[in-house]
Design a protein around this motif. Structure first.
Motif, PDB file in Angstrom:
ATOM      1  N   VAL A 270       0.861  -1.182   0.000  1.00 36.20           N
ATOM      2  CA  VAL A 270       0.000   0.000   0.000  1.00 36.20           C
ATOM      3  C   VAL A 270       0.898   1.233   0.000  1.00 36.20           C
ATOM      4  O   VAL A 270       1.759   1.383   0.865  1.00 36.20           O
ATOM      5  CB  VAL A 270      -0.938   0.030   1.224  1.00 36.20           C
ATOM      6  N   CYS A 271       0.702   2.087  -0.986  1.00 33.11           N
ATOM      7  CA  CYS A 271       1.489   3.313  -1.099  1.00 33.11           C
ATOM      8  C   CYS A 271       0.534   4.512  -1.150  1.00 33.11           C
ATOM      9  O   CYS A 271      -0.630   4.374  -1.507  1.00 33.11           O
ATOM     10  CB  CYS A 271       2.347   3.302  -2.367  1.00 33.11           C
ATOM     11  N   ASN A 272       1.052   5.665  -0.794  1.00 31.29           N
ATOM     12  CA  ASN A 272       0.267   6.889  -0.964  1.00 31.29           C
ATOM     13  C   ASN A 272       1.009   7.849  -1.884  1.00 31.29           C
ATOM     14  O   ASN A 272       2.056   7.514  -2.446  1.00 31.29           O
ATOM     15  CB  ASN A 272      -0.062   7.533   0.391  1.00 31.29           C
ATOM     16  N   THR A 273       0.448   9.040  -2.048  1.00 26.10           N
ATOM     17  CA  THR A 273       1.040  10.051  -2.933  1.00 26.10           C
ATOM     18  C   THR A 273       1.258  11.307  -2.095  1.00 26.10           C
ATOM     19  O   THR A 273       0.475  12.255  -2.139  1.00 26.10           O
ATOM     20  CB  THR A 273       0.096  10.339  -4.119  1.00 26.10           C
ATOM     21  N   PRO A 274       2.316  11.311  -1.291  1.00 24.83           N
ATOM     22  CA  PRO A 274       2.440  12.329  -0.249  1.00 24.83           C
ATOM     23  C   PRO A 274       2.838  13.716  -0.715  1.00 24.83           C
ATOM     24  O   PRO A 274       2.706  14.677   0.055  1.00 24.83           O
ATOM     25  CB  PRO A 274       3.526  11.743   0.662  1.00 24.83           C
ATOM     26  N   ASP A 275       3.328  13.860  -1.935  1.00 25.45           N
ATOM     27  CA  ASP A 275       3.923  15.138  -2.318  1.00 25.45           C
ATOM     28  C   ASP A 275       3.126  15.936  -3.340  1.00 25.45           C
ATOM     29  O   ASP A 275       3.578  16.980  -3.794  1.00 25.45           O
ATOM     30  CB  ASP A 275       5.329  14.904  -2.870  1.00 25.45           C
ATOM     31  N   TYR A 276       1.922  15.476  -3.690  1.00 27.51           N
ATOM     32  CA  TYR A 276       1.248  16.152  -4.795  1.00 27.51           C
ATOM     33  C   TYR A 276       0.668  17.508  -4.422  1.00 27.51           C
ATOM     34  O   TYR A 276       0.598  18.401  -5.246  1.00 27.51           O
ATOM     35  CB  TYR A 276       0.123  15.268  -5.357  1.00 27.51           C
TER      36      TYR A 276
ATOM     37  N   LEU B 156      -9.060  27.759  15.504  1.00 26.97           N
ATOM     38  CA  LEU B 156      -8.724  26.401  15.085  1.00 26.97           C
ATOM     39  C   LEU B 156      -8.799  26.302  13.565  1.00 26.97           C
ATOM     40  O   LEU B 156      -9.796  26.697  12.953  1.00 26.97           O
ATOM     41  CB  LEU B 156      -9.690  25.392  15.711  1.00 26.97           C
ATOM     42  N   ILE B 157      -7.745  25.754  12.959  1.00 25.28           N
ATOM     43  CA  ILE B 157      -7.695  25.534  11.515  1.00 25.28           C
ATOM     44  C   ILE B 157      -7.494  24.037  11.277  1.00 25.28           C
ATOM     45  O   ILE B 157      -6.603  23.431  11.875  1.00 25.28           O
ATOM     46  CB  ILE B 157      -6.528  26.314  10.865  1.00 25.28           C
ATOM     47  N   ASN B 158      -8.303  23.459  10.401  1.00 24.49           N
ATOM     48  CA  ASN B 158      -8.112  22.039  10.077  1.00 24.49           C
ATOM     49  C   ASN B 158      -8.134  21.827   8.568  1.00 24.49           C
ATOM     50  O   ASN B 158      -9.180  21.925   7.929  1.00 24.49           O
ATOM     51  CB  ASN B 158      -9.179  21.164  10.737  1.00 24.49           C
ATOM     52  N   THR B 159      -6.960  21.520   8.017  1.00 23.20           N
ATOM     53  CA  THR B 159      -6.851  21.104   6.622  1.00 23.20           C
ATOM     54  C   THR B 159      -6.293  19.686   6.545  1.00 23.20           C
ATOM     55  O   THR B 159      -5.843  19.246   5.495  1.00 23.20           O
ATOM     56  CB  THR B 159      -5.936  22.055   5.818  1.00 23.20           C
TER      57      THR B 159
ATOM     58  N   PHE C 274      -6.428  20.873  -1.278  1.00 22.35           N
ATOM     59  CA  PHE C 274      -5.475  20.254  -2.205  1.00 22.35           C
ATOM     60  C   PHE C 274      -5.599  20.810  -3.615  1.00 22.35           C
ATOM     61  O   PHE C 274      -4.688  20.644  -4.432  1.00 22.35           O
ATOM     62  CB  PHE C 274      -5.741  18.742  -2.280  1.00 22.35           C
ATOM     63  N   TYR C 275      -6.715  21.467  -3.908  1.00 22.33           N
ATOM     64  CA  TYR C 275      -7.082  21.688  -5.302  1.00 22.33           C
ATOM     65  C   TYR C 275      -6.413  22.884  -5.958  1.00 22.33           C
ATOM     66  O   TYR C 275      -6.390  23.992  -5.433  1.00 22.33           O
ATOM     67  CB  TYR C 275      -8.594  21.861  -5.443  1.00 22.33           C
ATOM     68  N   SER C 276      -5.895  22.620  -7.119  1.00 25.48           N
ATOM     69  CA  SER C 276      -5.575  23.591  -8.160  1.00 25.48           C
ATOM     70  C   SER C 276      -5.462  22.749  -9.423  1.00 25.48           C
ATOM     71  O   SER C 276      -5.229  21.532  -9.339  1.00 25.48           O
ATOM     72  CB  SER C 276      -4.257  24.337  -7.881  1.00 25.48           C
TER      73      SER C 276
ATOM     74  N   SER D  30      -3.083  22.486 -11.364  1.00 25.84           N
ATOM     75  CA  SER D  30      -1.740  21.896 -11.357  1.00 25.84           C
ATOM     76  C   SER D  30      -1.656  20.718 -10.404  1.00 25.84           C
ATOM     77  O   SER D  30      -1.019  19.694 -10.701  1.00 25.84           O
ATOM     78  CB  SER D  30      -0.700  22.950 -10.963  1.00 25.84           C
ATOM     79  N   SER D  31      -2.302  20.843  -9.224  1.00 30.51           N
ATOM     80  CA  SER D  31      -2.212  19.754  -8.252  1.00 30.51           C
ATOM     81  C   SER D  31      -2.964  18.512  -8.728  1.00 30.51           C
ATOM     82  O   SER D  31      -2.553  17.384  -8.435  1.00 30.51           O
ATOM     83  CB  SER D  31      -2.752  20.201  -6.885  1.00 30.51           C
ATOM     84  N   LEU D  32      -4.045  18.691  -9.471  1.00 36.35           N
ATOM     85  CA  LEU D  32      -4.769  17.535  -9.992  1.00 36.35           C
ATOM     86  C   LEU D  32      -3.919  16.766 -11.004  1.00 36.35           C
ATOM     87  O   LEU D  32      -3.920  15.528 -11.015  1.00 36.35           O
ATOM     88  CB  LEU D  32      -6.082  17.974 -10.647  1.00 36.35           C
ATOM     89  N   ILE D  33      -3.205  17.480 -11.835  1.00 38.24           N
ATOM     90  CA  ILE D  33      -2.315  16.820 -12.784  1.00 38.24           C
ATOM     91  C   ILE D  33      -1.223  16.059 -12.032  1.00 38.24           C
ATOM     92  O   ILE D  33      -0.912  14.901 -12.347  1.00 38.24           O
ATOM     93  CB  ILE D  33      -1.707  17.850 -13.754  1.00 38.24           C
ATOM     94  N   ASP D  34      -0.654  16.701 -11.010  1.00 38.15           N
ATOM     95  CA  ASP D  34       0.361  16.029 -10.192  1.00 38.15           C
ATOM     96  C   ASP D  34      -0.204  14.778  -9.536  1.00 38.15           C
ATOM     97  O   ASP D  34       0.450  13.727  -9.518  1.00 38.15           O
ATOM     98  CB  ASP D  34       0.860  16.976  -9.102  1.00 38.15           C
ATOM     99  N   LEU D  35      -1.392  14.899  -8.968  1.00 38.26           N
ATOM    100  CA  LEU D  35      -1.993  13.772  -8.247  1.00 38.26           C
ATOM    101  C   LEU D  35      -2.176  12.578  -9.170  1.00 38.26           C
ATOM    102  O   LEU D  35      -1.813  11.449  -8.841  1.00 38.26           O
ATOM    103  CB  LEU D  35      -3.332  14.199  -7.656  1.00 38.26           C
ATOM    104  N   ARG D  36      -2.725  12.825 -10.342  1.00 42.20           N
ATOM    105  CA  ARG D  36      -3.001  11.734 -11.264  1.00 42.20           C
ATOM    106  C   ARG D  36      -1.711  11.115 -11.805  1.00 42.20           C
ATOM    107  O   ARG D  36      -1.566   9.893 -11.866  1.00 42.20           O
ATOM    108  CB  ARG D  36      -3.887  12.228 -12.392  1.00 42.20           C
ATOM    109  N   SER D  37      -0.775  11.943 -12.198  1.00 46.75           N
ATOM    110  CA  SER D  37       0.458  11.415 -12.779  1.00 46.75           C
ATOM    111  C   SER D  37       1.336  10.745 -11.727  1.00 46.75           C
ATOM    112  O   SER D  37       1.916   9.679 -11.980  1.00 46.75           O
ATOM    113  CB  SER D  37       1.230  12.527 -13.490  1.00 46.75           C
TER     114      SER D  37
END
Length: 350
Positions: A95-101, A236-239, A301-303, A305-312
């Motif tokens: 199981v891997c994640n995508t920590p840097d997108y 309080l901030i939660n992201t 997470f959204y922009s 650019s970030s969606l392209i990073d996430l998918r690739s």
């Protein structure tokens, strides 16, 4: 059928063109939208060499038992609390994640929520929209503060927490953090202050920004008790993960005024029910917390650019593991090692 990687809940319009380009020459991409999840035939689950999923799929033992050819599960995202790491490891599945997108995007969003509240942005905007004449008053926004007088407390100094901390520091805020997993000296290399406990951080922070994964230890870490430990009038901030905050307790803390304001990008139930305690209190006519709460739709997470990073990047992680048998972003390595050791022992006894 050529070998393929299954994407059962792709968060982008079909076809999976970005993923297909990454896999070209090695695997095909079989992708479905979340609304079509139930219609994915059992043969595709059974034949998939790998699985790349978002947050809408629960990857448990039952699902994995229907994927005998699967060697890797990649979470297209950072958190992987929807995946049973142990069950996957026992079946020899990494199981891997995508920590840097989305590191910079989420950190930016945490700071944006902070500024929106501490500089009165949303309150000013709403007042002027309602009445351009009477709303033209700088003194009516609650909790506007000079940033250089504020202590910004980061809970969880991982990639995103660190990026948020450095942004707050650049704005002139005093930055403290609590993270028992960060090595000694982290505070020196980053020029931050380490707090010995969550309680100590809550006691001095004017802004508390959460950046932890969701685990049994962090589930409702902000509850009635810990919210009461926050400095009176703090924010309080939660992201991070919605389940880290008990929203019923936060509603009480906001309504009492002990917590001055909150900026939430993640909630325990998404989207929230209109009748939930927090939504009802916030949306009520004349609500005292109307300008003291900002809620965004899990969008930090959204922009584009970030969606392209996430998918690739998630596709590249799956492909790399299938080609090499390893990944630096493997989240269940311990369970995999135990499974391999057990298999070797069983072979030796045979």
């Amino acid at each position: 059928m050529p070998p393929f990687i299954l994407h059962p809940d792709l968060q982008s319009p079909l076809p999976a063109d970005i993923e297909a380009k990454v896999y070209a020459g090695h695997y095909e991409a079989k992708a479905f939208r979340p609304s079509d999840f139930a219609s994915i035939p059992a043969s595709l689950w059974a034949g998939a060499s790998g699985l790349v999923c978002y947050h809408e799929v629960t990857v448990n033992a039952e699902l994995l038992d229907g994927m005998p050819n699967c060697r890797v599960v990649v979470r297209a995202g950072v958190g992987f609390d929807n995946i049973d790491l142990k069950a996957a490891g026992e079946r020899g599945i990494a199981v891997c994640n995508t920590p840097d997108y989305g590191t910079t995007d989420v950190a930016d969003h945490a700071i944006a929520l902070t500024l929106g509240l501490l500089r009165g942005i949303t309150a000013y905007n709403r007042a002027i929209m309602a009445d351009p004449q009477k709303g033209w008053r700088f003194e009516d926004a609650p909790h506007v503060r000079r940033l250089s007088t504020q202590v910004f407390g980061v809970v969880g100094l991982g990639r995103i927490g660190t990026a948020a901390a450095l942004r707050a520091k650049a704005l002139g805020m005093r930055v403290v953090f609590f993270d028992p997993n960060r090595t000694t000296g982290t505070e020196l290399s980053l020029g931050l202050e380490r707090m010995p406990s969550l309680e100590a951080l809550l006691a001095i922070s004017d802004v508390v920004s959460l950046h932890t994964p969701l685990s049994p230890e962090t589930k409702h870490m902000m509850n009635a008790e810990t919210l009461a430990q926050m400095k009176p009038g703090s924010v309080l901030i939660n992201t991070g993960r919605g389940g880290c905050v008990d929203l019923a307790a936060l509603t009480d803390a906001l309504m009492s005024g002990h917590v001055a304001a909150a900026g939430l990008d993640v909630l325990e139930a998404e989207p929230p029910a209109a009748a939930s305690a927090l939504m009802a209190a916030w949306r009520a006519d004349g609500s005292p917390i109307r300008d003291r709460l900002i809620v965004t739709p899990h969008a930090a997470f959204y922009s584009p650019s970030s969606l392209i990073d996430l998918r690739s990047k998630s596709a590249a992680t799956a492909l790399n593991y299938l080609l090499t048998g390893d990944s630096r972003d493997c989240a269940n390595r311990d369970f995999l090692d135990l499974a391999k050791a057990g298999a070797r022992a069983a072979a030796a006894r045979a």
